[in-house]
Every structure is written in C-alpha cells, then in structure tokens.
Design a protein around this motif. Structure first.
Motif, PDB file in Angstrom:
ATOM      1  N   ALA A   1       0.747  -1.325   0.045  1.00  0.00           N
ATOM      2  CA  ALA A   1       0.100  -0.048   0.205  1.00  0.00           C
ATOM      3  C   ALA A   1       0.953   1.254   0.073  1.00  0.00           C
ATOM      4  CB  ALA A   1      -0.861  -0.068   1.307  1.00  0.00           C
ATOM      5  N   PRO A   2       0.346   2.443  -0.764  1.00  0.00           N
ATOM      6  CA  PRO A   2       1.206   3.392  -0.831  1.00  0.00           C
ATOM      7  C   PRO A   2       1.576   4.115   0.673  1.00  0.00           C
ATOM      8  CG  PRO A   2      -0.498   3.457  -2.393  1.00  0.00           C
ATOM      9  CD  PRO A   2      -0.638   2.458  -1.411  1.00  0.00           C
ATOM     10  N   ASP A   3       0.803   4.007   1.472  1.00  0.00           N
ATOM     11  CA  ASP A   3       1.065   4.887   2.934  1.00  0.00           C
ATOM     12  C   ASP A   3       1.796   3.793   3.571  1.00  0.00           C
ATOM     13  OD1 ASP A   3      -0.773   2.729   3.290  1.00  0.00           O
ATOM     14  OD2 ASP A   3      -1.798   3.348   4.749  1.00  0.00           O
ATOM     15  N   ALA A   4       2.323   2.559   3.213  1.00  0.00           N
ATOM     16  CA  ALA A   4       3.481   1.562   3.946  1.00  0.00           C
ATOM     17  C   ALA A   4       4.756   1.346   3.352  1.00  0.00           C
ATOM     18  CB  ALA A   4       2.709   0.400   3.991  1.00  0.00           C
ATOM     19  N   ARG A   5       4.816   2.184   1.900  1.00  0.00           N
ATOM     20  CA  ARG A   5       5.736   2.001   1.256  1.00  0.00           C
ATOM     21  C   ARG A   5       7.234   2.424   1.984  1.00  0.00           C
ATOM     22  NH1 ARG A   5       3.285   2.916  -4.614  1.00  0.00           N
ATOM     23  NH2 ARG A   5       2.120   0.872  -4.828  1.00  0.00           N
ATOM     24  N   THR A   6       7.064   3.218   2.649  1.00  0.00           N
ATOM     25  CA  THR A   6       8.201   4.025   3.486  1.00  0.00           C
ATOM     26  C   THR A   6       8.449   3.268   4.931  1.00  0.00           C
ATOM     27  OG1 THR A   6       8.033   5.956   2.718  1.00  0.00           O
ATOM     28  CG2 THR A   6       9.456   5.923   4.619  1.00  0.00           C
ATOM     29  N   ARG A   7       7.247   2.868   5.451  1.00  0.00           N
ATOM     30  CA  ARG A   7       7.342   2.187   6.652  1.00  0.00           C
ATOM     31  C   ARG A   7       7.796   0.960   6.890  1.00  0.00           C
ATOM     32  NH1 ARG A   7       2.190   2.466   7.500  1.00  0.00           N
ATOM     33  NH2 ARG A   7       1.671   0.160   7.405  1.00  0.00           N
ATOM     34  N   ILE A   8       7.922   0.163   5.714  1.00  0.00           N
ATOM     35  CA  ILE A   8       8.248  -1.359   5.735  1.00  0.00           C
ATOM     36  C   ILE A   8       9.788  -1.767   5.942  1.00  0.00           C
ATOM     37  CG2 ILE A   8       6.177  -2.126   4.436  1.00  0.00           C
ATOM     38  CD1 ILE A   8       7.899  -2.272   2.086  1.00  0.00           C
ATOM     39  N   PHE A   9      10.440  -0.439   5.491  1.00  0.00           N
ATOM     40  CA  PHE A   9      11.771  -0.440   5.879  1.00  0.00           C
ATOM     41  C   PHE A   9      12.320   0.208   7.191  1.00  0.00           C
ATOM     42  CE2 PHE A   9      11.156   0.317   1.087  1.00  0.00           C
ATOM     43  CZ  PHE A   9      11.906  -0.746   0.723  1.00  0.00           C
ATOM     44  N   GLU A  10      11.246   0.043   8.078  1.00  0.00           N
ATOM     45  CA  GLU A  10      11.601   0.381   9.539  1.00  0.00           C
ATOM     46  C   GLU A  10      11.720  -0.794  10.174  1.00  0.00           C
ATOM     47  OE1 GLU A  10       8.550   2.660  11.091  1.00  0.00           O
ATOM     48  OE2 GLU A  10       9.148   4.592   9.783  1.00  0.00           O
ATOM     49  N   ARG A  11      12.638  -0.854  11.310  1.00  0.00           N
ATOM     50  CA  ARG A  11      12.969  -2.086  12.033  1.00  0.00           C
ATOM     51  C   ARG A  11      11.567  -2.750  12.732  1.00  0.00           C
ATOM     52  NH1 ARG A  11      18.445  -0.672  14.974  1.00  0.00           N
ATOM     53  NH2 ARG A  11      19.879  -0.176  13.077  1.00  0.00           N
ATOM     54  N   PHE A  12      11.416  -3.804  12.703  1.00  0.00           N
ATOM     55  CA  PHE A  12      10.268  -4.846  13.339  1.00  0.00           C
ATOM     56  C   PHE A  12       8.860  -4.308  12.697  1.00  0.00           C
ATOM     57  CE2 PHE A  12      13.679  -4.767  16.587  1.00  0.00           C
ATOM     58  CZ  PHE A  12      13.841  -6.068  16.463  1.00  0.00           C
ATOM     59  N   ASP A  13       8.871  -3.717  11.426  1.00  0.00           N
ATOM     60  CA  ASP A  13       7.652  -3.260  10.995  1.00  0.00           C
ATOM     61  C   ASP A  13       7.301  -4.664  10.083  1.00  0.00           C
ATOM     62  OD1 ASP A  13       5.523  -1.080  10.184  1.00  0.00           O
ATOM     63  OD2 ASP A  13       6.110  -2.086   8.358  1.00  0.00           O
ATOM     64  N   ARG A  14       5.917  -5.138  10.229  1.00  0.00           N
ATOM     65  CA  ARG A  14       5.819  -6.379   9.303  1.00  0.00           C
ATOM     66  C   ARG A  14       4.666  -6.011   8.650  1.00  0.00           C
ATOM     67  NH1 ARG A  14       4.822 -11.298  11.652  1.00  0.00           N
ATOM     68  NH2 ARG A  14       4.375 -10.399  13.752  1.00  0.00           N
TER      69      ARG A  14
ATOM     70  N   LEU B   1      12.851  -7.355  10.329  1.00  0.00           N
ATOM     71  CA  LEU B   1      14.194  -6.923  10.182  1.00  0.00           C
ATOM     72  C   LEU B   1      14.928  -6.849   8.806  1.00  0.00           C
ATOM     73  CD1 LEU B   1      15.518  -8.127  13.700  1.00  0.00           C
ATOM     74  CD2 LEU B   1      14.848  -5.865  12.956  1.00  0.00           C
ATOM     75  N   GLY B   2      14.529  -7.895   7.987  1.00  0.00           N
ATOM     76  CA  GLY B   2      15.253  -7.959   6.817  1.00  0.00           C
ATOM     77  C   GLY B   2      15.275  -6.815   5.842  1.00  0.00           C
ATOM     78  N   LEU B   3      14.175  -6.161   5.721  1.00  0.00           N
ATOM     79  CA  LEU B   3      14.201  -5.023   4.810  1.00  0.00           C
ATOM     80  C   LEU B   3      14.683  -3.775   5.535  1.00  0.00           C
ATOM     81  CD1 LEU B   3      10.460  -5.039   3.225  1.00  0.00           C
ATOM     82  CD2 LEU B   3      12.662  -5.662   2.184  1.00  0.00           C
ATOM     83  N   ALA B   4      14.676  -3.794   6.813  1.00  0.00           N
ATOM     84  CA  ALA B   4      15.579  -2.664   7.552  1.00  0.00           C
ATOM     85  C   ALA B   4      16.829  -2.814   7.363  1.00  0.00           C
ATOM     86  CB  ALA B   4      15.165  -2.999   8.949  1.00  0.00           C
ATOM     87  N   LEU B   5      17.389  -4.058   7.439  1.00  0.00           N
ATOM     88  CA  LEU B   5      18.882  -4.437   6.862  1.00  0.00           C
ATOM     89  C   LEU B   5      19.229  -3.910   5.538  1.00  0.00           C
ATOM     90  CD1 LEU B   5      19.656  -7.734   8.630  1.00  0.00           C
ATOM     91  CD2 LEU B   5      20.817  -5.610   8.851  1.00  0.00           C
ATOM     92  N   VAL B   6      18.262  -4.366   4.670  1.00  0.00           N
ATOM     93  CA  VAL B   6      18.516  -3.820   3.341  1.00  0.00           C
ATOM     94  C   VAL B   6      18.506  -2.391   3.369  1.00  0.00           C
ATOM     95  CG1 VAL B   6      17.371  -3.564   1.046  1.00  0.00           C
ATOM     96  CG2 VAL B   6      17.155  -5.636   2.217  1.00  0.00           C
ATOM     97  N   ALA B   7      17.763  -1.416   3.833  1.00  0.00           N
ATOM     98  CA  ALA B   7      17.894  -0.114   3.605  1.00  0.00           C
ATOM     99  C   ALA B   7      19.001   0.407   4.627  1.00  0.00           C
ATOM    100  CB  ALA B   7      16.505   0.468   4.393  1.00  0.00           C
TER     101      ALA B   7
END
Length: 455
Positions: free
Chosen positions: A390-403, A418-424
């Motif tokens: 979703a557009p409103d979650a496209r930034t939030r998913i790169f935060e730690r512990f956000d699923r 944590l996987g996408l947070a590590l990517v960022a």
C-alpha cells in the motif's frame, strides 16, 4: 502563496536589499536630474536672453539711425546655422538665419513683445527644441524675436538621463548580488547545521558542526555537538546491548534449533494436537533464529565504522547469490556492460538475499531480478506478483520490526520485520536508496539505486 513557493530567506534578504538600493538610488538620481537639468536649462535660457538683448540694441540703433542693410545685419547677428532672428514690423517680417515660419510662434508670445513686455518660451520648431526670446523695439513699432537652438542641451539631457537610469538599475542589481552574498555568509552556519542534522538523520552519527569563531554561534555549535555525542553514545549502547543479548541467546537458541530438528524428523510419530503444537513450535524457533541473526547483523552494522570498499561487478554478484539459492531459478535481466559499484561485498550479498527472501515469503517468490544502469546509477530491481505494498506503507516497511499487515500474526512465513530494515541500512551505507513501487501488471517492485563506480 503556499509555503513551497515562497522564496528562501537568503533570497528574501537579497530582494529587500536590492529594492532598498534601487529606491535610494532612484531618489538620488531624481535629485541629481532636477538640480543638473534645472541649472543647465536656466544657464541656456539666460545666455539666450543676454544674447538677444545685445542684438536687439544693435537692431534698435540701426532702425533709429535709418541705416540700410538691415537684412544683412540680421544675418550677421545669428550665432549659428540653427539660430533664427525675426523682426516683426507693421506689414513686414524680416528673417535672418535658419528659416522659420512665423506662424509657428505662439500669438501670446508676440503679443507680450508688442505690449513692451520681454518674454521667453521653450518650443519645438521643426522637430528641434528651441528657446524663443521676444523683446520690444523702442525706436519703432515692432517686435524682435530670437529663436535659439537647444539641440545640444537636449542631447546632454538624454545622455544624463540614460546614465542615471543605467546607474539606478545597476545599483539595484548590485544590491541584489550583495544581499545574496551577505545572506549566504550569514546563513552559512544554518546551512552547516541543516547538513549535519540531515546526515545524522540519514544514519551518520559522526556528523558534527565545525568550531565557530563567532561568539553568537559558539554556544549553538557546542550544544548541537554535545547533543550529537549523546545520541551517538546512546545508539551505540543500544546496539551493544542488542548484540550482547543476541550473543547470549545463540547458545540456548542452538540447542532449541537442534531440538526442533529432532522433533521435525519425528513429526510423523506425534499425532493430533501434540503434532500441531510441534509444527507451531518448530516454525517459531526458525523465526526466532532468523531474528537473532538479523539482530546480530544490525548491531554489528551499527557499531562498525565504514569498511574498506572495493569495486564490485553488481551483475556478477547477483548471479552468484541467485546460483547459491535453492528452489526454481529466478528470471534474471542484466545490463551490458554490467554496472560496477564501490561497496562491501558481504553487505551487498545480504541486500540481494533479503530482497529475494522477502519476495519468497510474502509474495510467492521473485518473478524477475534485474541489474540495470540508469543515469549514473547501478539499479537492482526485484519483482514479485504478490498483493503489492500500500502507498502509505511503502516507507514504513523499511523500518525495524515493521511487518505491515502481518504484524501480530504467527507462522513460518511472517518474518521478523528486520530483513528490509537491513536492506535499507546496507544500501544507505553505500550512498544509495531503496524504495518500492507498483510493478506493471500487479505486484511490487523493490528498487535499489547505488552510485555507479568509475572503471
């Protein structure tokens, strides 16, 4: 006017200084113009009147003595080719010098001369500015008119006005330039503060303000630097705590993983509710193991200084990562020649692995991986055909512990957040960016952009 369209403070200062300089110079230019033009105009008129008074006495004397050759006298009295002398007598008009139609002279001016009143008036005769002087003749019934040219004075006025206008405009532009320069110098500490704060917000906790010599700015720099020091120490403490906890968990976690493997192999011997409990337990242990590994990676990344970077062929790196994975092959698109980046091979391996793992766990697997070159950037794209983001979650998913929508759920495919947070974090260490967009045809496209290295 919206806030986005307002001028910056530096340009507002420049415009105000430029407008002030323009107004001040305009006032001075008007004063200079009025004083100079008025003085030169009065001098020219007085000169024309004095010359006409001298000439009219000669004409008056000639008329009194009855001397002949009045026409020659009038021609001799002209001061130049553009000067005109007219002698109005009853039934006769004598002219000397430049020929001018007597009808162009105002009747009021001639009537004053006939009434014995000296007079003068500025006129335009034949597209030429002139000053007409009317004097009465005492020894005859007539009027003496001398038309003195003012062409040279008009040219002087034009030149003076052009110089004053040019000086006024130049003063305004100079005021804008000086205002911009002064604003830039005055706002340089604020720019440094903004840059340092942006670097800290971007993850560079070592960003500091340089020492200030201005006594008004020294407390600001000292306060900011002390705040940044405290923030860095707190982040490092948190990272060390997470690392210590993760290390302490590895030993019992290893025992739990081994035990879960034993239970997984004996799953066929455990029926009913106990079997379902074993499935849930083994999946949670696997997720817990991945979380601990990710926490160790994050804590190590937070505490490490920037590693020594090397030139890496991004296409070859992606090929190797995909070849080492199990499961069906993923369609790969490679640019030719393959882009090179200056980076850390271990971290880039983790970026590719985490993006592909994310597609497998939450979107049915990656359907395309591409390594491209675009505008001086090396671009990595990972496509899936899942439900998208979703557009409103496209930034939030790169935060730690956000699923995202999976928060609070349990199961083997939910991940740790944590996987996408590590990517960022790893991409940011390489001076790049990562974002997610909608894939053409449905699904999500994760895009990593890293500056391309010179080869």
């Amino acid at each position: 006017m919206t806030r986005a369209h307002r001028f910056s403070l530096r340009w507002r200062v420049a415009v105000v200084l430029g407008v002030g300089s323009l107004l001040l110079t305009s006032v001075l230019a008007l004063v200079v113009w009025n004083l100079a033009s008025g003085y030169m105009l009065r001098q020219r008129e007085q000169s024309a009147v004095r010359q006409a008074e001298v000439n009219v006495r000669l004409v008056d004397e000639s008329l009194r003595t009855g001397s002949e050759g009045l026409d020659e006298l009038l021609k001799g009295l002209t001061a130049g080719p553009d000067t005109t002398i007219l002698l109005f007598r009853p039934g006769q008009v004598l002219t000397g010098g430049r020929q001018v139609d007597p009808a162009v002279l105002p009747r009021e001016l001639l009537d004053l001369g006939r009434a014995g009143v000296p007079a003068g008036q500025r006129l335009i005769v034949g597209d030429m500015p002139v000053y007409a002087v009317t004097l009465p003749i005492t020894n005859a019934d007539g009027v003496y008119v001398e038309v003195a040219p003012m062409l040279q004075l008009d040219r002087t006025f034009r030149f003076l006005s052009a110089v004053l206008v040019a000086a006024t405009v130049a003063s305004g532009l100079l005021g804008v330039a000086l205002g911009s320069w002064a604003g830039r110098r005055a706002l340089r500490p604020l720019t440094q503060l903004t840059n340092a704060a942006s670097r800290i917000a971007g993850g560079d906790l070592k960003a500091r303000l340089p020492a200030q010599t201005d006594p008004d700015l020294t407390p600001l720099a000292a306060t900011f630097n002390s705040t940044a020091d405290a923030l860095e120490q707190r982040v490092l403490r948190d990272a060390r705590f997470a690392g210590d906890v993760s290390h302490e968990l590895r030993s019992p976690l290893t025992t739990m993983v081994n035990a879960s493997e034993v239970l997984r192999r004996r799953r066929a011997d455990i029926p009913g509710t106990a079997g379902r409990a074993v499935d849930l337990l083994t999946s949670e242990v696997d997720r817990f193991a991945r979380m601990v590994v990710d926490l160790l990676e994050i804590s190590r990344a937070d505490q490490e200084d920037d590693p020594t970077l090397e030139a890496i062929d991004l296409g070859s790196l992606v090929v190797n990562v995909l070849a080492a994975r199990q499961g069906p092959p993923v369609p790969l698109e490679l640019a030719s020649p393959s882009p090179h980046v200056l980076g850390d091979r271990r971290r880039l391996d983790r970026v590719v692995s985490n993006l592909v793992d994310n597609a497998e766990r939450h979107a049915g697997g990656a359907v395309r991986v591409a390594v491209l070159r675009r505008g001086g950037l090396a671009v990595l794209e990972v496509d899936d055909t899942g439900p998208g983001v979703a557009p409103d979650a496209r930034t939030r998913i790169f935060e730690r512990f956000d699923r995202g929508t999976r928060a609070g759920s349990r199961g083997a495919d939910t991940g740790s957040g944590l996987g996408l947070a590590l990517v960022a974090q790893h991409v940011q260490r390489h001076g790049g960016t990562v974002h997610v967009v909608e894939r053409p045809g449905g699904g999500a496209r994760f895009v990593v952009e890293i500056p391309e290295a010179e080869r």
